[in-house]
Design a protein around this motif. Structure first.
Motif, PDB file in Angstrom:
ATOM      1  N   LEU A 101      27.068   5.207  -8.472  1.00  0.00           N
ATOM      2  CA  LEU A 101      25.710   4.724  -8.659  1.00  0.00           C
ATOM      3  C   LEU A 101      24.759   5.528  -7.779  1.00  0.00           C
ATOM      4  CD1 LEU A 101      26.297   0.862  -8.748  1.00  0.00           C
ATOM      5  CD2 LEU A 101      26.124   2.454 -10.655  1.00  0.00           C
ATOM      6  N   SER A 102      23.771   6.167  -8.407  1.00  0.00           N
ATOM      7  CA  SER A 102      22.699   6.818  -7.651  1.00  0.00           C
ATOM      8  C   SER A 102      21.796   5.696  -7.175  1.00  0.00           C
ATOM      9  CB  SER A 102      21.907   7.762  -8.556  1.00  0.00           C
ATOM     10  OG  SER A 102      22.731   8.765  -9.050  1.00  0.00           O
ATOM     11  N   VAL A 103      21.691   5.579  -5.894  1.00  0.00           N
ATOM     12  CA  VAL A 103      20.964   4.439  -5.356  1.00  0.00           C
ATOM     13  C   VAL A 103      19.854   4.893  -4.419  1.00  0.00           C
ATOM     14  CG1 VAL A 103      22.820   2.775  -5.654  1.00  0.00           C
ATOM     15  CG2 VAL A 103      22.773   4.169  -3.612  1.00  0.00           C
ATOM     16  N   ALA A 104      19.165   3.927  -3.882  1.00  0.00           N
ATOM     17  CA  ALA A 104      18.012   4.175  -3.021  1.00  0.00           C
ATOM     18  C   ALA A 104      18.449   4.618  -1.620  1.00  0.00           C
ATOM     19  CB  ALA A 104      17.179   2.901  -2.934  1.00  0.00           C
ATOM     20  N   GLY A 132       0.754  -1.235   0.000  1.00  0.00           N
ATOM     21  CA  GLY A 132       0.000   0.000   0.000  1.00  0.00           C
ATOM     22  C   GLY A 132       0.788   1.291   0.000  1.00  0.00           C
ATOM     23  N   SER A 133       2.101   1.232  -0.074  1.00  0.00           N
ATOM     24  CA  SER A 133       2.863   2.466   0.066  1.00  0.00           C
ATOM     25  C   SER A 133       3.574   2.905  -1.209  1.00  0.00           C
ATOM     26  CB  SER A 133       3.903   2.300   1.176  1.00  0.00           C
ATOM     27  OG  SER A 133       4.910   1.375   0.765  1.00  0.00           O
ATOM     28  N   GLY A 134       3.732   2.015  -2.182  1.00  0.00           N
ATOM     29  CA  GLY A 134       4.520   2.323  -3.366  1.00  0.00           C
ATOM     30  C   GLY A 134       6.008   2.309  -3.089  1.00  0.00           C
ATOM     31  N   MET A 135       6.360   1.942  -1.873  1.00  0.00           N
ATOM     32  CA  MET A 135       7.764   1.895  -1.476  1.00  0.00           C
ATOM     33  C   MET A 135       8.212   0.441  -1.355  1.00  0.00           C
ATOM     34  SD  MET A 135       7.846   5.001   1.255  1.00  0.00           S
ATOM     35  CE  MET A 135       9.512   5.553   1.000  1.00  0.00           C
ATOM     36  N   TYR A 136       9.531   0.281  -1.288  1.00  0.00           N
ATOM     37  CA  TYR A 136      10.137  -1.048  -1.279  1.00  0.00           C
ATOM     38  C   TYR A 136      11.233  -1.143  -0.241  1.00  0.00           C
ATOM     39  CZ  TYR A 136       7.836  -2.073  -5.660  1.00  0.00           C
ATOM     40  OH  TYR A 136       6.888  -2.308  -6.608  1.00  0.00           O
ATOM     41  N   ARG A 137      11.494  -2.366   0.162  1.00  0.00           N
ATOM     42  CA  ARG A 137      12.742  -2.689   0.847  1.00  0.00           C
ATOM     43  C   ARG A 137      13.706  -3.018  -0.285  1.00  0.00           C
ATOM     44  NH1 ARG A 137      13.808  -8.363   3.379  1.00  0.00           N
ATOM     45  NH2 ARG A 137      16.057  -8.216   3.577  1.00  0.00           N
ATOM     46  N   PHE A 138      14.873  -2.385  -0.312  1.00  0.00           N
ATOM     47  CA  PHE A 138      15.842  -2.595  -1.379  1.00  0.00           C
ATOM     48  C   PHE A 138      17.229  -2.728  -0.772  1.00  0.00           C
ATOM     49  CE2 PHE A 138      18.888  -0.950  -4.564  1.00  0.00           C
ATOM     50  CZ  PHE A 138      18.648  -1.866  -5.564  1.00  0.00           C
ATOM     51  N   SER A 182      15.339   5.658  -9.191  1.00  0.00           N
ATOM     52  CA  SER A 182      16.744   5.987  -9.443  1.00  0.00           C
ATOM     53  C   SER A 182      17.629   4.745  -9.439  1.00  0.00           C
ATOM     54  CB  SER A 182      17.271   6.979  -8.400  1.00  0.00           C
ATOM     55  OG  SER A 182      16.639   8.214  -8.557  1.00  0.00           O
ATOM     56  N   ALA A 183      17.439   3.914  -8.443  1.00  0.00           N
ATOM     57  CA  ALA A 183      18.283   2.719  -8.334  1.00  0.00           C
ATOM     58  C   ALA A 183      18.104   1.798  -9.537  1.00  0.00           C
ATOM     59  CB  ALA A 183      17.974   1.964  -7.045  1.00  0.00           C
ATOM     60  N   MET A 184      16.864   1.569  -9.933  1.00  0.00           N
ATOM     61  CA  MET A 184      16.623   0.678 -11.066  1.00  0.00           C
ATOM     62  C   MET A 184      17.190   1.263 -12.358  1.00  0.00           C
ATOM     63  SD  MET A 184      15.487  -2.146 -10.224  1.00  0.00           S
ATOM     64  CE  MET A 184      14.701  -3.033  -8.922  1.00  0.00           C
ATOM     65  N   GLY A 185      17.058   2.560 -12.524  1.00  0.00           N
ATOM     66  CA  GLY A 185      17.629   3.191 -13.708  1.00  0.00           C
ATOM     67  C   GLY A 185      19.144   3.091 -13.727  1.00  0.00           C
ATOM     68  N   THR A 186      19.761   3.339 -12.593  1.00  0.00           N
ATOM     69  CA  THR A 186      21.225   3.323 -12.510  1.00  0.00           C
ATOM     70  C   THR A 186      21.795   1.922 -12.684  1.00  0.00           C
ATOM     71  OG1 THR A 186      21.186   5.242 -11.051  1.00  0.00           O
ATOM     72  CG2 THR A 186      23.176   3.921 -11.041  1.00  0.00           C
ATOM     73  N   PHE A 187      21.232   0.949 -11.991  1.00  0.00           N
ATOM     74  CA  PHE A 187      21.758  -0.418 -12.107  1.00  0.00           C
ATOM     75  C   PHE A 187      21.501  -1.015 -13.483  1.00  0.00           C
ATOM     76  CE2 PHE A 187      21.924  -0.232  -7.450  1.00  0.00           C
ATOM     77  CZ  PHE A 187      23.186  -0.753  -7.250  1.00  0.00           C
ATOM     78  N   GLY A 188      20.556  -0.458 -14.202  1.00  0.00           N
ATOM     79  CA  GLY A 188      20.277  -0.927 -15.555  1.00  0.00           C
ATOM     80  C   GLY A 188      21.185  -0.319 -16.612  1.00  0.00           C
ATOM     81  N   ARG A 189      22.003   0.654 -16.211  1.00  0.00           N
ATOM     82  CA  ARG A 189      22.877   1.337 -17.171  1.00  0.00           C
ATOM     83  C   ARG A 189      24.307   1.450 -16.662  1.00  0.00           C
ATOM     84  NH1 ARG A 189      18.594   4.854 -16.637  1.00  0.00           N
ATOM     85  NH2 ARG A 189      19.926   6.336 -15.550  1.00  0.00           N
ATOM     86  N   LEU A 190      24.918   0.361 -16.287  1.00  0.00           N
ATOM     87  CA  LEU A 190      26.322   0.420 -15.875  1.00  0.00           C
ATOM     88  C   LEU A 190      27.175   0.843 -17.066  1.00  0.00           C
ATOM     89  CD1 LEU A 190      26.797  -2.822 -13.731  1.00  0.00           C
ATOM     90  CD2 LEU A 190      26.278  -0.500 -12.948  1.00  0.00           C
ATOM     91  N   HIS A 191      28.136   1.705 -16.826  1.00  0.00           N
ATOM     92  CA  HIS A 191      29.011   2.193 -17.891  1.00  0.00           C
ATOM     93  C   HIS A 191      30.161   1.226 -18.164  1.00  0.00           C
ATOM     94  CE1 HIS A 191      27.085   6.003 -16.656  1.00  0.00           C
ATOM     95  NE2 HIS A 191      27.148   6.245 -17.955  1.00  0.00           N
ATOM     96  N   GLN A 192      30.512   1.125 -19.427  1.00  0.00           N
ATOM     97  CA  GLN A 192      31.690   0.364 -19.853  1.00  0.00           C
ATOM     98  C   GLN A 192      32.910   1.233 -19.581  1.00  0.00           C
ATOM     99  OE1 GLN A 192      32.136  -2.769 -21.472  1.00  0.00           O
ATOM    100  NE2 GLN A 192      34.304  -2.328 -21.229  1.00  0.00           N
ATOM    101  N   LEU A 193      33.861   0.732 -18.801  1.00  0.00           N
ATOM    102  CA  LEU A 193      35.103   1.441 -18.515  1.00  0.00           C
ATOM    103  C   LEU A 193      36.264   0.585 -18.985  1.00  0.00           C
ATOM    104  CD1 LEU A 193      34.306   2.773 -14.919  1.00  0.00           C
ATOM    105  CD2 LEU A 193      34.032   3.940 -17.121  1.00  0.00           C
ATOM    106  N   ASP A 194      37.246   1.222 -19.621  1.00  0.00           N
ATOM    107  CA  ASP A 194      38.363   0.473 -20.193  1.00  0.00           C
ATOM    108  C   ASP A 194      39.706   0.810 -19.560  1.00  0.00           C
ATOM    109  OD1 ASP A 194      36.704  -0.869 -22.056  1.00  0.00           O
ATOM    110  OD2 ASP A 194      36.659   0.944 -23.287  1.00  0.00           O
TER     111      ASP A 194
END
Length: 153
Positions: free
Chosen positions: A86-89, A19-25, A44-56
């Motif tokens: 990482l912008s996280v929760a 009922g809150s729209g919130m999560y334990r993460f 934010s967390a889902m967006g960030t973890f879904g787009r890890l950057h390639q670093l060389d």
């Protein structure tokens, strides 16, 4: 709900709070649970973890031998820092979380901000996961979040 690699060394904990729209993460990094159980929003967390950057940068290749040196390199190099931060929760407040893709593997580092009594730093937890396996675990957690997000599960 816990989504993790078969060995349990990396994963996500995504639990809807009724009922809150919130999560334990929380994250699972090197087999340890990272973060607290405070309610949070996950956009934010889902967006960030879904787009890890390639670093060389070849300095990242030392992660298995010296995680402290790699974390220091990331934090001192503006380009690496901005790409790996990482912008996280809110549930991960108090944790320094870094993630990136290097040579076909997703790497996630986690270290608690607070030092231990006596001034000792908490260890840096590291999970290195083949990118396909990382994507599988992330996608499962994302799909679950998306389904439960609007109370559709």
């Amino acid at each position: 709900m816990r989504f993790s690699t078969d060995d349990g060394l990396f994963g996500f904990v995504v639990t809807p709070l009724i009922g809150s729209g919130m999560y334990r993460f929380q994250l699972v990094v090197h087999g340890e649970l990272v973060g607290d159980t405070e309610p949070c929003f996950l956009e934010s967390a889902m967006g960030t973890f879904g787009r890890l950057h390639q670093l060389d940068d070849s300095r990242l290749g030392q992660i298995s031998a010296d995680a402290s040196s790699v974390m220091a390199t990331i934090d001192s190099d503006d380009m690496l820092h901005d790409s790996a931060l990482l912008s996280v929760a809110e549930s991960l407040d108090g944790w320094k979380i870094r993630g990136y893709v290097y040579e076909g593997d997703a790497t996630v580092l986690a270290q608690r901000y607070m030092s231990r009594p006596g001034g000792a730093e908490d260890p840096i937890l590291v999970s290195i996961v083949p990118l396909t396996e990382y994507c599988s675990v992330f996608d499962a957690s994302y799909d679950y979040w998306a389904k439960t997000r609007y109370g559709k599960e």
